[in-house]
Write a protein that holds these residues in place. Structure first.
Motif, short mmCIF file in Angstrom:
data_model
loop_
_atom_site.label_atom_id
_atom_site.label_comp_id
_atom_site.label_asym_id
_atom_site.label_seq_id
_atom_site.Cartn_x
_atom_site.Cartn_y
_atom_site.Cartn_z
N ASP A 159 -79.90 -59.48 -55.84
CA ASP A 159 -79.92 -58.16 -56.55
C ASP A 159 -80.11 -57.21 -55.68
O ASP A 159 -81.41 -57.09 -55.02
CB ASP A 159 -80.63 -58.46 -57.76
CG ASP A 159 -80.19 -59.55 -58.66
OD1 ASP A 159 -79.25 -59.74 -58.97
OD2 ASP A 159 -81.20 -60.11 -59.14
N LEU A 160 -79.47 -55.91 -55.68
CA LEU A 160 -79.57 -54.86 -54.90
C LEU A 160 -79.70 -53.73 -55.54
O LEU A 160 -78.79 -53.56 -56.51
CB LEU A 160 -78.64 -54.90 -53.74
CG LEU A 160 -78.23 -55.95 -52.86
CD1 LEU A 160 -76.74 -55.56 -51.85
CD2 LEU A 160 -79.46 -56.21 -52.09
N ASP A 161 -80.73 -52.79 -55.38
CA ASP A 161 -80.77 -51.60 -56.05
C ASP A 161 -80.49 -50.77 -54.94
O ASP A 161 -81.27 -50.25 -53.94
CB ASP A 161 -82.30 -51.16 -56.47
CG ASP A 161 -82.78 -52.31 -57.60
OD1 ASP A 161 -81.68 -52.78 -58.36
OD2 ASP A 161 -84.00 -52.66 -57.82
N GLN A 177 -77.07 -51.08 -59.63
CA GLN A 177 -77.54 -52.49 -59.13
C GLN A 177 -76.35 -53.24 -59.04
O GLN A 177 -75.12 -53.23 -59.75
CB GLN A 177 -78.23 -52.98 -60.44
CG GLN A 177 -79.50 -52.25 -60.65
CD GLN A 177 -80.43 -52.78 -61.66
OE1 GLN A 177 -79.68 -53.44 -62.79
NE2 GLN A 177 -81.69 -52.77 -61.75
N TYR A 178 -76.23 -53.84 -57.98
CA TYR A 178 -75.47 -54.88 -57.58
C TYR A 178 -76.02 -56.31 -57.70
O TYR A 178 -77.00 -56.60 -57.15
CB TYR A 178 -74.78 -54.43 -56.17
CG TYR A 178 -74.02 -53.15 -55.99
CD1 TYR A 178 -72.74 -52.92 -56.42
CD2 TYR A 178 -74.95 -51.98 -55.78
CE1 TYR A 178 -71.99 -51.69 -56.10
CE2 TYR A 178 -74.33 -50.98 -55.79
CZ TYR A 178 -72.90 -50.56 -56.05
OH TYR A 178 -72.29 -49.36 -55.86
N GLN A 236 -78.39 -45.32 -50.16
CA GLN A 236 -79.62 -46.10 -49.38
C GLN A 236 -80.06 -47.25 -50.21
O GLN A 236 -80.14 -47.29 -51.34
CB GLN A 236 -80.62 -45.20 -49.33
CG GLN A 236 -80.62 -43.85 -48.33
CD GLN A 236 -80.19 -44.31 -47.07
OE1 GLN A 236 -80.82 -45.27 -46.39
NE2 GLN A 236 -79.56 -43.49 -46.33
N LEU A 237 -80.45 -48.39 -49.43
CA LEU A 237 -80.83 -49.40 -50.22
C LEU A 237 -82.26 -49.38 -50.57
O LEU A 237 -83.11 -49.02 -49.65
CB LEU A 237 -80.72 -50.71 -49.43
CG LEU A 237 -81.15 -52.02 -49.80
CD1 LEU A 237 -80.44 -52.51 -51.11
CD2 LEU A 237 -81.17 -53.25 -48.77
N PHE A 294 -72.74 -51.42 -46.59
CA PHE A 294 -73.25 -52.57 -46.99
C PHE A 294 -72.98 -53.21 -48.19
O PHE A 294 -72.76 -54.58 -48.37
CB PHE A 294 -75.04 -52.29 -47.01
CG PHE A 294 -75.88 -53.34 -47.28
CD1 PHE A 294 -75.78 -54.68 -46.28
CD2 PHE A 294 -76.76 -53.62 -48.34
CE1 PHE A 294 -76.57 -55.53 -46.56
CE2 PHE A 294 -77.49 -54.51 -48.41
CZ PHE A 294 -77.66 -55.67 -47.46
N ILE A 295 -72.70 -52.32 -49.17
CA ILE A 295 -72.42 -52.99 -50.55
C ILE A 295 -71.12 -53.77 -50.53
O ILE A 295 -70.74 -54.81 -50.82
CB ILE A 295 -72.37 -52.11 -51.57
CG1 ILE A 295 -73.85 -51.56 -51.53
CG2 ILE A 295 -72.05 -52.54 -52.95
CD1 ILE A 295 -74.94 -52.45 -51.97
N SER A 296 -69.95 -53.09 -49.91
CA SER A 296 -68.65 -53.72 -49.92
C SER A 296 -68.50 -54.66 -48.88
O SER A 296 -67.71 -55.77 -49.20
CB SER A 296 -67.70 -52.67 -49.48
OG SER A 296 -67.98 -52.03 -48.01
#
Length: 207
Positions: free
Chosen positions: A136-138, A147-148, A108-109, A181-183
């Protein structure tokens, strides 16, 4: 939706609610209750099309007018029954779609932050002056916070916004906010040799 749906006008409302029950993980209507109305091929067709219609109408968040336009092949009475069922069961269908996509991933974002930068030069070009957005995404997954950090140029940012707008109208939006979402957002970084300075202007000015 298939026109054979018109032939069960007297039991249509009950049939539609049974279809929604199936979409929501409960029992679908039984063929043996309708085998005098449709043969097996027709049954499979109308059942699939009805379920697909309800999932699409809710997942795409169609307006009443848009939902009605999808039913042009049906009689006015059948159209009214379908739309009435859709309105009444929309929360159930939406919940089922969310539960289904949540089951795909536990990610989950949780939070995000952004920063606008200006690349003045790189190891390939002495003068560059390219605006870059650092996102920046947590992300929380199975109790762990990860973190990305993603760096995007103007074109990549525009593609991201366009994709998110399209995803917002589809039933897959929850999945996009999960691990996919991340990939999906993993975009090429700027040259390692770039000289970066920070400027205080909103991301919208990059557009």
């Amino acid at each position: 939706m298939a026109t054979p749906l018109n032939v069960i006008s007297s039991h249509l409302f009950q049939f539609l609610h049974k279809v929604v029950d199936g979409v929501c993980g409960r029992a679908y209507p039984r063929y043996q209750d309708y085998n005098t109305v449709w043969n097996l091929t027709e049954w499979m067709e109308v059942l699939e099309q009805a379920a697909t219609y309800f999932k699409y109408a809710v997942g795409a968040d169609l307006s009443d007018e848009e939902a009605l336009q999808q039913l042009s092949e049906l009689s006015s009475d059948s159209q009214k029954a379908v739309v009435t069922c859709l309105k009444g069961r929309k929360p159930d269908i939406r919940h089922a779609l969310i539960e289904r996509t949540n089951a795909i991933s536990s990610a989950q974002l949780q939070d995000f932050d952004w920063q606008l930068k200006l690349a003045l030069s790189s190891d390939k070009l002495s003068v560059l002056q390219m605006p870059l957005l650092n996102l920046d995404l947590d992300v929380s997954e199975n109790g762990d916070m990860k973190q990305y950090s993603i760096e995007m140029n103007k074109e990549e940012l525009q593609n991201l916004l366009s994709a998110l707008e399209a995803a917002n109208k589809s039933e897959m939006v929850t999945e996009i906010l999960g691990s996919n979402f991340i990939s999906w957002l993993t975009l090429p970084n700027a040259d390692a040799g770039s000289n970066i300075i920070h400027v205080g202007c909103p991301a919208a000015e990059m557009m």
